[in-house]
Design a protein around this motif. Structure first.
Motif, PDB file in Angstrom:
ATOM      1  N   ILE A  97       0.838  -1.205   0.000  1.00 38.54           N
ATOM      2  CA  ILE A  97       0.000   0.000   0.000  1.00 38.54           C
ATOM      3  C   ILE A  97       0.868   1.248   0.000  1.00 38.54           C
ATOM      4  O   ILE A  97       1.785   1.380   0.801  1.00 38.54           O
ATOM      5  CB  ILE A  97      -0.932  -0.014   1.227  1.00 38.54           C
ATOM      6  N   LYS A 109      -2.139   0.824  -8.682  1.00 39.50           N
ATOM      7  CA  LYS A 109      -3.598   0.946  -8.576  1.00 39.50           C
ATOM      8  C   LYS A 109      -4.120   2.310  -8.995  1.00 39.50           C
ATOM      9  O   LYS A 109      -5.296   2.481  -9.250  1.00 39.50           O
ATOM     10  CB  LYS A 109      -4.028   0.679  -7.134  1.00 39.50           C
ATOM     11  N   PHE A 110      -3.232   3.283  -9.020  1.00 34.33           N
ATOM     12  CA  PHE A 110      -3.672   4.646  -9.330  1.00 34.33           C
ATOM     13  C   PHE A 110      -2.800   5.239 -10.434  1.00 34.33           C
ATOM     14  O   PHE A 110      -1.665   5.631 -10.175  1.00 34.33           O
ATOM     15  CB  PHE A 110      -3.614   5.517  -8.067  1.00 34.33           C
ATOM     16  N   MET A 170      -3.696   9.107  -2.565  1.00 33.29           N
ATOM     17  CA  MET A 170      -4.510   8.866  -1.376  1.00 33.29           C
ATOM     18  C   MET A 170      -3.899   7.805  -0.471  1.00 33.29           C
ATOM     19  O   MET A 170      -3.840   7.974   0.745  1.00 33.29           O
ATOM     20  CB  MET A 170      -5.924   8.471  -1.801  1.00 33.29           C
ATOM     21  N   GLU A 171      -3.457   6.712  -1.067  1.00 36.17           N
ATOM     22  CA  GLU A 171      -2.851   5.657  -0.240  1.00 36.17           C
ATOM     23  C   GLU A 171      -1.635   6.190   0.499  1.00 36.17           C
ATOM     24  O   GLU A 171      -1.425   5.913   1.685  1.00 36.17           O
ATOM     25  CB  GLU A 171      -2.415   4.485  -1.127  1.00 36.17           C
ATOM     26  N   ASN A 180      -2.572   8.702   3.355  1.00 35.34           N
ATOM     27  CA  ASN A 180      -3.174   7.991   4.482  1.00 35.34           C
ATOM     28  C   ASN A 180      -2.122   7.197   5.256  1.00 35.34           C
ATOM     29  O   ASN A 180      -2.106   7.153   6.486  1.00 35.34           O
ATOM     30  CB  ASN A 180      -4.275   7.045   3.993  1.00 35.34           C
ATOM     31  N   ALA A 233      -0.110   9.508   7.310  1.00 38.13           N
ATOM     32  CA  ALA A 233      -0.876   9.954   8.472  1.00 38.13           C
ATOM     33  C   ALA A 233      -0.882   8.877   9.547  1.00 38.13           C
ATOM     34  O   ALA A 233      -0.707   9.160  10.735  1.00 38.13           O
ATOM     35  CB  ALA A 233      -2.295  10.302   8.063  1.00 38.13           C
ATOM     36  N   MET A 234      -1.088   7.637   9.112  1.00 45.11           N
ATOM     37  CA  MET A 234      -1.124   6.547  10.094  1.00 45.11           C
ATOM     38  C   MET A 234       0.215   6.397  10.787  1.00 45.11           C
ATOM     39  O   MET A 234       0.281   6.145  11.991  1.00 45.11           O
ATOM     40  CB  MET A 234      -1.543   5.244   9.420  1.00 45.11           C
ATOM     41  N   MET A 249      -9.394  13.103  -2.545  1.00 50.66           N
ATOM     42  CA  MET A 249      -7.964  13.234  -2.247  1.00 50.66           C
ATOM     43  C   MET A 249      -7.735  14.242  -1.124  1.00 50.66           C
ATOM     44  O   MET A 249      -6.828  14.086  -0.304  1.00 50.66           O
ATOM     45  CB  MET A 249      -7.280  13.710  -3.528  1.00 50.66           C
ATOM     46  N   THR A 289      -4.831  14.245   2.181  1.00 48.43           N
ATOM     47  CA  THR A 289      -3.802  15.250   2.447  1.00 48.43           C
ATOM     48  C   THR A 289      -4.131  16.038   3.702  1.00 48.43           C
ATOM     49  O   THR A 289      -3.252  16.315   4.513  1.00 48.43           O
ATOM     50  CB  THR A 289      -3.696  16.225   1.261  1.00 48.43           C
TER      51      THR A 289
END
Lengths: 426, 295, 577
Positions: B38, B67-68, B78-79, B82, B85-86, B126, B130
């Motif tokens: 990911i 995938k994108f 996006m992946e 995220n 952030a995690m 999106m 962000t």
């Protein structure tokens, strides 16, 4: 380069001053202008100052403003104009409209003005009208408004028209007993894009809201809930103002930082329903608020349609297909995806009433409307992204169908009322 | 200007230079581990800096996200956002009981050409990814973590907003290393605003407000310090970690982060109007505050 | 041996023909065209599959077989409908086989319409309107890639199809055809009947592209006897949505001017029949009828009959009961269902679809309307009106035909008589006989975008004539036909003026701050106002503060859809929800 500054002193035959100290009118949109009229001791003269990016039409300006002053017999008045390519007919019309509004002040009450504003379509309302209309009648005080004449220090050198509020109206009002700090962006001024002054006003409003919070917590330790301040942002922007790109970018980061400071203290509302929508870095800021309220015409996202078409090709994304744009970033779509919490009808009143309604809820409940800002929420978003990989939507309708909306094609045609009854959200 | 061999596209190599030798544990933060499939463009993990554990987040400009289609060569999609952030939230979680001086720093190694301008990105949102990463970093800072960003290559627009601009202090390799900090290249600005490109180029030499580059951002208070040699990076980072920690311990957090950089901009003369606007608002509010506080 | 036998078999026919031809010197041949026609048909015989059907892959070969070098060729570039597949194929013919064509067509709208010149296939052009290709056309003329015959107004060009510009081959488009060659053109019939009749009855060849070949056409618009070849094209023919105007783009100023027009002209003269030129001013007028028009009590007194395309902005007025009849030049994308359900108003066949016809609408627009009203780009100090710019050859369309007094008109109406009665220069021309006049109204703001003045000393048309080698400057409407000029400052009733000088003063009075307007003399303007030759909004009793978008019966496309009860189906580019 700098802007063209013109000054004229005009003597009418029987001059009379205006019946108010200060009045501001208009928006410095493309082909338009704003004007401030102020009482000033000038020996009966009228003084007119014009700042404009246009050169070579000084004579016509003189004729237009002279005609206006003389036909209205104005004196002891300072007329301060910021112009952006308005034609003589627009100039004359705006000056006449401003004077007409000033004359009405004696007879029309503030309540009537506010009531009229409530009936207006949100998408047609100016930033100032939205700011005044989103809080209780007669409670709005503008801060760092046009009276202070704080305009962008960077636009003149590029030959771009300036505005006395730099495209952002900030101030404070009340909803019930709660001080509500309002930020309202003007899409007609350089697309509502954020420059140094505009960004500073946003940050300043947040700072004041947080200070008010401290003061109220101190003053009313037992009854602060009904007085808890809030911030309401009426977004209308494309993001960073390219003319001041670095300052604009840094301002975006500052605003996001302020929003984090508000967590656990005061609710932040994002209201999106104006023509330009909310894009660019401000799309991130909007996503970070507690509650988002949109109407059908509102749009929220990151990238504008032309850029997507450029990147992916017309077959993948046709920027001239307005229906597609609304399915991708419009209010109805965001409501289905839970990217906006409430979808309302189009009047200013509808937005204000929704803000008022939500504010009645306890703060802990309001925080639950968030879509980002914690590990749990991000994990939820990450799941949504993986879902997108599975569904691989060619169009937003594919997501709507996946969520359970069998009549996905009809959803854009329904009225807001019908839509809210029929739709299934994520 | 002497052009030096830079680190553009070499996020992983930069990690190696910045961190203590051989301490990089990819996709691991305390007890949490990440799925390597990911967000391949986001490189996260734990390193040691000057002996202590730190979370590191970098861009891999060699990666492509299959995938994108719009996410490749270091673009933050996006992946990626995220995931970043995690990483921050797990860092906060890991040290939540610890006092400020023991909270591990977060190092953001910045080399990204932008966010993903794609159709699916708009459909799914999106802006939340962000925005989410920004909020996570802001939270980390306010909970006492020290966040230092170092620009080793490109720091562009929205991608820099989320990966970099929320840091306590921002460092950057100097222009000799072809670092690029801006919202958009001048050619694009010219096309969109219809301003003459020659005029923009002329002005950009002297006006930091839209000119591209670390030195201009420094003047504006957007970058705290410019690093002139690659080998100076680890030392400079450590210096800033210590400085920021001291501020946080002393309760002077406003000297760092976006607000702190606002003050810097004022001091350095790059953003002088900003402070006066905020002060004006304060002044005018004082005159009417009573009405609002005692409604 | 075989060869000789063939000759001997066909000998009698050849003899007969040959006899005719050998008598060339003594006797003239009067059916050359027929002979030539038959020869072309023979060349193409092998390409015909069944009935008159030719497969789309054989189109280029067909065109090479039936078109000869030097032919006059009509290609349906209409205002809306485009025979785009045939245009593309024409560009693919071998220029060695077919060249020096003389194109006679209504509208130059697609790139292929000019590509055919670039490839050396066509050489000369006679046409009417070229809006989308105006810039490129100007370049081609300058570079010698194209020889311009003349620019016409539509009806004028149609007339020449029956005189000296009769096409030898016509390439047309329709919705459906059967194998016999009956064609259904329906909603977008437009110019097809007038082209086909002229071509076919001078022994010409008709090639049609259709969306679909069917067993039985929905309705016969062009009878099989008049058609030679039908081709099912790979994609449906292209239609331009030219006449759709988004109400969201109408400005407050346009609303003010529309209100002035309605009160100061429509109501004043009692105008019952009209054509609205394309643009936002007329769209605003259409959208003000149910509101402002209603307020003034004008329903039934104005706007009953139209020669007009199916403008979506007419929907509120139709729904409110203002309109009795509309005849259309062509169709408009998205209006098909609405028109079908309003057959009392529109000209609809028994099959339910519109029959449009540009030629007849233009005839009505010339003789049977009381008024033409439209926008323009420039007006000179004398009142001549032009849409020409120095580097774009846009042509005229229908405006010169509709925007001129029909001197041949003999039937009276209230409006026609009112206008003629006050015509200041009529007596000088015809003595004291009473005569009516058509209202021809030109509307424009004094300054357009970027402070571009509307009123000028000398029209850009002069420069264009120089740049593009035109015999005279192309003027859309001449001053002696213009009866009224409307700007945001007021209406100049120029037709009331008794001489050119007075007319020029009236124009100056409404020309605002343009160089023409700045020459206005205050006293002169005041005198004209006293005479009623110039009227400001105040003179007309219009409250300017009320003149804004909130007066429009529909403020955006979605509201138009609502007015139509969902029958109007806007094309994608107008659907912003």
């Amino acid at each position: 380069m700098a802007l063209n500054e013109l000054k004229f002193v005009i003597k009418a035959d029987n001059p009379k001053t205006i019946n108010t100290e200060y009045y501001h009118f208009g928006v410095v949109g493309s082909g338009d202008m704003e004007v401030i009229m102020e009482k000033k001791e000038l020996d009966g003269n009228a003084e007119v100052k014009i700042v404009t990016p246009v050169r070579g039409f000084d004579k016509i300006w003189e004729l237009v403003v002279t005609k206006f002053v003389k036909e209205n017999q104005l004196g002891d008045v300072f007329i301060d104009i910021n112009d952006n390519n308005a034609t003589p007919v627009i100039v004359h019309m705006r000056l006449r409209q401003a004077l007409s509004e000033i004359n009405k002040l004696a007879t029309v009450s503030q309540k009537d003005i506010w009531d009229n504003m409530q009936e207006k379509d949100f998408v047609e309302a100016t930033a100032r009208e939205r700011a005044i209309g989103l809080v209780d009648e007669g409670t709005f005080t503008e801060l760092a408004g046009p009276k202070d004449r704080i305009s962008s220090p960077h636009l003149p050198v590029l030959g771009e028209a300036i505005g006395y509020d730099d495209g952002c109206v900030t101030g404070v009002g009340l909803i019930g007993k709660k001080p509500v700090f309002v930020i309202s962006q003007e899409g007609r001024f350089i697309g509502g894009a954020v420059g140094e002054v505009h960004g500073a006003k946003m940050v300043g409003a947040f700072k004041l809201a947080l200070k008010a919070y401290e003061d109220i917590m101190n003053e009313y330790p037992d009854s602060y809930e009904e007085r808890r301040p809030a911030v309401v942002i009426s977004f209308e922007t494309g993001g960073v103002r390219l003319h001041e790109s670095n300052a604009g970018l840094l301002a975006h980061a500052e605003v996001m930082d302020q929003i984090q400071d508000c967590r656990g203290k005061i609710p932040v509302f994002g209201v999106i329903g104006s023509k330009v929508g909310c894009f660019g870095g401000m799309g991130f800021v909007a996503a970070a608020t507690d509650v988002i309220i949109m109407n059908e015409q509102g749009r929220l996202g990151l990238t504008g349609p032309e850029v997507i078409e450029q990147e992916m090709g017309k077959d993948e994304f046709d920027a001239s297909d307005k229906g597609l744009i609304y399915r991708t970033t419009g209010g109805k779509h965001k409501y289905i995806m839970k990217d906006c919490n409430f979808l309302v009808e189009d009047k200013v009143e509808d937005f204000r009433e929704k803000v008022q309604e939500v504010l009645k809820q306890p703060f802990e409940e309001i925080e639950k409307y968030r879509r980002i800002g914690s590990l749990k929420l991000i994990e939820e978003q990450a799941e949504l992204v993986e879902l997108a990989v599975d569904v691989n939507p060619g169009d937003a309708r594919d997501m709507w169908k996946h969520i359970g909306n069998e009549t996905a094609d009809e959803l854009p045609e329904l009225t807001v009322e019908e839509f809210l009854k029929a739709v299934k959200i994520r | 200007m002497e052009i030096q061999q830079g680190l553009i596209g070499k996020g992983r190599e930069a990690i190696g230079i910045i961190a203590d030798n051989d301490t990089f544990k990819e996709n691991v933060i305390e007890d949490y581990s990440f799925d390597p499939e990911i967000g391949p463009g986001a490189v996260i993990g734990t390193v040691n800096i000057n002996g202590e554990a730190a979370t590191i987040i970098a861009n891999d400009a060699m990666a492509i996200n299959p995938k994108f289609p719009v996410v490749y060569f270091g673009i933050i999609g996006m992946e990626e956002a995220n995931k970043m952030a995690m990483a921050v939230y797990y860092t906060i979680e890991a040290d939540k009981e610890k006092p400020i001086e023991e909270k591990r720093p977060l190092i953001l190694v910045v080399d990204t050409p932008g966010n993903g301008p794609g159709k699916v990105e708009e459909i799914i949102g999106m802006n939340k990814a962000t925005g989410g990463y920004q909020l996570a970093l802001a939270e980390a800072r306010k909970k006492g973590h020290t966040v230092i960003a170092i620009v080793i290559g490109r720091a562009i627009s929205g991608a820099f907003l989320c990966h970099g601009l929320q840091a306590d202090n921002i460092l950057s390799l100097s222009k000799e290393f072809q670092t690029m900090i801006h919202v958009m290249p001048l050619t694009s600005i010219s096309r969109i605003t219809k301003l003459d490109i020659e005029r923009l180029e002329e002005l950009s030499k002297v006006n930091p407000v839209f000119a591209s580059g670390a030195e201009f951002f420094e003047k504006l208070g957007g970058v705290e310090e410019v690093v002139k040699k690659i080998e100076d990076m680890p030392e400079t980072i450590i210096k800033h970690i210590n400085e920021v920690r001291e501020y946080k311990k002393a309760g002077q957090a406003e000297k760092t982060g976006p607000w702190g950089r606002g003050l810097l901009g004022d001091q350095r003369g790059g953003r002088v109007t900003r402070m006066s606007v905020i002060e004006k608002m304060n002044e005018e509010y004082e005159d009417v505050a009573e009405k609002y506080l005692k409604a | 041996m075989k060869f000789l036998r063939l000759i001997s078999i066909s000998k009698p026919t050849i003899e007969k023909e040959g006899a005719k031809q050998m008598a060339h010197d003594k006797e003239k041949v009067w059916n050359k065209l027929e002979i030539d026609f038959k020869e072309r048909k023979k060349n193409a015989e092998h390409l015909v599959k069944e009935g008159k059907i030719v497969e789309s892959k054989d189109t280029v070969a067909l065109l090479e077989a039936v078109i000869k070098t030097g032919d006059k060729v009509n290609l349906e570039g209409n205002n809306q409908k485009q025979a785009d597949f045939l245009a593309e194929c024409l560009c693919k013919v071998n220029p060695e086989k077919v060249n020096d064509l003389h194109m006679v067509q209504s509208v130059l709208s697609l790139d292929s319409h000019l590509d055919v010149f670039e490839k050396g296939i066509a050489k000369k052009l006679d046409y009417s309107f070229s809006g989308p290709q105006a810039g490129r056309l100007a370049d081609f003329i300058k570079e010698g890639k194209l020889e311009l015959g003349a620019i016409h107004t539509y009806l004028e060009l149609f007339g020449r199809y029956y005189m000296d510009l009769t096409p030898r081959v016509a390439l047309i488009a329709g919705f459906e055809a059967d194998k016999d060659g009956n064609i259904f053109t329906g909603f977008n019939t437009e110019d097809t009947p007038v082209i086909v009749e002229a071509t076919k009855f001078k022994q010409g060849v008709i090639v049609a592209q259709v969306d679909k070949i069917v067993d039985k056409v929905q309705r016969v618009d062009i009878p099989a006897d008049w058609v030679d070849y039908v081709i099912e094209s790979p994609k449906p023919f292209y239609i331009e949505p030219l006449f759709t105007r988004d109400p969201a783009l109408i400005t407050d100023t346009q609303v003010l001017m529309a209100m002035m027009a309605i009160k100061g002209i429509y109501a004043e003269y009692g105008v019952q029949s009209m054509n609205h030129g394309i643009g936002f001013f007329t769209a605003a007028i259409e959208l003000l009828l149910p509101t402002y028009g209603e307020e003034l009590g004008l329903k039934g007194k104005i706007c009953s009959y139209f020669s007009l395309n199916p403008h979506p902005t007419m929907i509120p007025a139709i729904e409110s009961g203002w309109v009795k009849s509309i005849h259309c030049f062509g169709g408009e994308l998205g209006m098909e269902e609405y028109v079908k359900e309003r057959s009392d108003i529109f000209f609809v066949g028994e099959d339910g679809s519109l029959r449009s016809n540009r030629a007849f609408s233009q005839v009505a627009g010339h003789y049977a309307v009381d008024m033409f009203i439209g926008g323009t780009l420039q007006i000179d100090k004398y009142g001549n009106s032009s849409t020409a710019t120095a580097n774009r050859v846009a042509g005229f369309g229908g405006a010169p035909n509709m925007g001129c007094d029909a001197k041949g008109r003999r039937h009276s109406s209230e409006s026609w008589l009112n206008c003629g009665q006050e015509c200041g220069m009529q007596e000088k021309a015809i003595g004291d006989l009473p005569r009516g006049k058509k209202l021809v109204v030109q509307m424009q703001e004094t300054f357009k975008e970027k402070m571009d003045p509307t009123f000028v000393d000398k029209l850009d048309a002069w420069k264009l004539a120089e740049n593009a080698n035109l015999p005279i400057p192309p003027v859309m409407i001449y001053s002696d036909d213009v009866t009224h000029i409307v700007t945001e400052l007021g209406i100049a009733y120029v037709d009331k003026c008794s001489d050119l000088n007075e007319k020029m003063a009236a124009i100056r009075a409404v020309a605002g701050y343009t160089e023409i307007g700045l020459m206005a003399d205050e006293k002169e303007t005041e005198a004209l106002r006293q005479k009623g030759i110039v009227k400001t909004p105040e003179d007309l009793g219009i409250d300017v503060t009320k003149a804004n978008r909130s007066m429009l019966a529909a403020k955006n496309i979605k509201e138009l859809v609502k007015w139509s009860d969902g029958l109007y189906n806007p094309p994608a580019r107008f659907r912003n929800w």
